[in-house]
Design an enzyme around this catalytic site. Structure first.
Site, PDB file in Angstrom:
ATOM      1  CG  LEU A 193      -2.157  -0.525   1.235  1.00  0.00           C
ATOM      2  CD1 LEU A 193      -2.522  -0.908   2.849  1.00  0.00           C
ATOM      3  CD2 LEU A 193      -3.302  -1.100   0.027  1.00  0.00           C
ATOM      4  CG  ASP A 194       0.081   4.469  -3.108  1.00  0.00           C
ATOM      5  OD1 ASP A 194       0.874   3.377  -3.164  1.00  0.00           O
ATOM      6  OD2 ASP A 194      -0.340   4.689  -3.489  1.00  0.00           O
ATOM      7  CE  LYS A 195       5.231   8.821   5.059  1.00  0.00           C
ATOM      8  NZ  LYS A 195       6.691  10.229   4.529  1.00  0.00           N
ATOM      9  NE  ARG A 252      -2.778   8.505  -5.436  1.00  0.00           N
ATOM     10  CZ  ARG A 252      -1.028   8.804  -4.542  1.00  0.00           C
ATOM     11  NH1 ARG A 252      -0.224   7.589  -4.173  1.00  0.00           N
ATOM     12  NH2 ARG A 252      -0.398   9.693  -5.159  1.00  0.00           N
TER      13      ARG A 252
END
Length: 333
Positions: free
Chosen positions: A153-155, A258
């Site tokens: 997962l992204d930060k 996104r």
């Protein structure tokens, strides 16, 4: 790395992290060797390492690959540097930290990742990552590639992740993700009121943005390299200024939700990379991995997990006058 034959286009997790730097040569470095100019422009990296990047074809000047450290640069030149982990950085160290483990057995963990935690060490984030925490918490993970991490997962994306604790489980999970047998579902808050169909499938290939290598974009595969991508989007609640949606991944491209949401005119709140803006305290991309479902890689038991809605989501929903009713489910793997 997984054994040969387990990788696929959907196994983005097996690709080493990289960081792109977009630089402009100033008059101070006009006529300078490119390795010397880079050493001054990116002082946190050694000149010898930058020379390795040049030799590997990971530096471009005005979109053309630079391969010689002795090449001269001119004022105004555009340099793009792809920074990849060094061998030294691969010597990851255990770091004790609190991890929210929601399920554990001899073969796997399911973790609820908080906002702000980087999953895997990469340029600019060599410590304090989930991998560092796993190495400290679990001796089993310490024996596995990437400490058993099979997807990321992204930060600033919160929510559920599965981590392997045995090699057999890791190999099986990588295959399951590649075969799209792991259900990963997200909640998102996006700009602008939703006007399309309540249920919409966004099918658009994703690749690196040809105009900005630091981000991804939907692309024309006849003109630009990319990979197929599909996201199902279901409207949950609508407001005058934004929408609350349920997203289901069918592929696992970098920044997929996104990019797809921005491509249909609804960038995520807080996602400045893809056209979003912070609203009322939501300062990160408003994306939460709330549901994870799959068959246990060893026992074949059907497993499903849900993560509570984060406080920042609840606060913005309240500001917008919307309510949260969890989507129907959970889906079985």
């Amino acid at each position: 790395m997984p054994p040969s034959g387990t990788e696929s286009d959907d196994a983005e997790e097996v690709v080493a992290d990289a960081e792109w730097r977009d630089l402009r040569v100033s008059a101070d470095f006009h006529g300078e060797r490119i390795d010397r100019a880079l050493a001054s422009m990116v002082p946190e990296l050694s000149r010898s390492y930058l020379q390795q990047l040049l030799e590997s074809g990971l530096v471009s000047i005005n979109t053309l690959t630079a391969t010689k450290a002795s090449q001269r640069v001119k004022a105004g030149d555009s340099l793009i540097v792809e920074i990849r982990p060094t061998q030294q950085s691969q010597a990851f160290k255990p770091q004790a930290m609190a991890l929210n483990v929601v399920f554990q057995d001899n073969h796997l963990l399911v973790i609820d990742k908080p906002v702000g935690m980087v999953v895997h060490p990469a340029p600019g984030n060599w410590s304090g990552t989930l991998l560092n925490g796993l190495l400290a918490m679990d001796g089993n993970c310490a024996t596995l590639p990437r400490a058993g991490i099979v997807h990321r997962l992204d930060k600033d994306t919160s929510g559920l992740m599965v981590v392997a604790r045995s090699r057999a489980a890791m190999d099986a999970l990588v295959r399951a993700i590649a075969a799209r047998d792991v259900s990963r579902q997200y909640l998102a808050l996006a700009h602008r009121s939703w006007t399309g169909p309540v249920n919409q499938s966004i099918v658009a290939p994703i690749g690196r943005d040809p105009r900005n290598r630091l981000r991804m974009a939907t692309v024309d595969l006849d003109k630009t390299h990319g990979k197929s991508a599909q996201t199902d989007v279901i409207l949950l609640e609508n407001s005058r200024v934004g929408c609350f949606v349920h997203c289901i991944l069918h592929t696992g491209r970098t920044h997929q939700i996104r990019v797809h949401m921005a491509s249909v005119g609804h960038p995520l709140v807080g996602d400045s990379v893809y056209g979003g803006a912070s609203i009322d305290g939501m300062c990160r991309q408003a994306l939460h991995a709330f549901r994870l479902a799959f068959h246990h890689p060893i026992t074949a038991q059907s497993l499903h997990f849900e993560s509570p809605l984060p406080d920042d989501f609840r606060a913005l929903l309240e500001t917008w006058g919307l309510r949260y009713n969890p989507p129907n489910g959970p889906d079985k793997a």
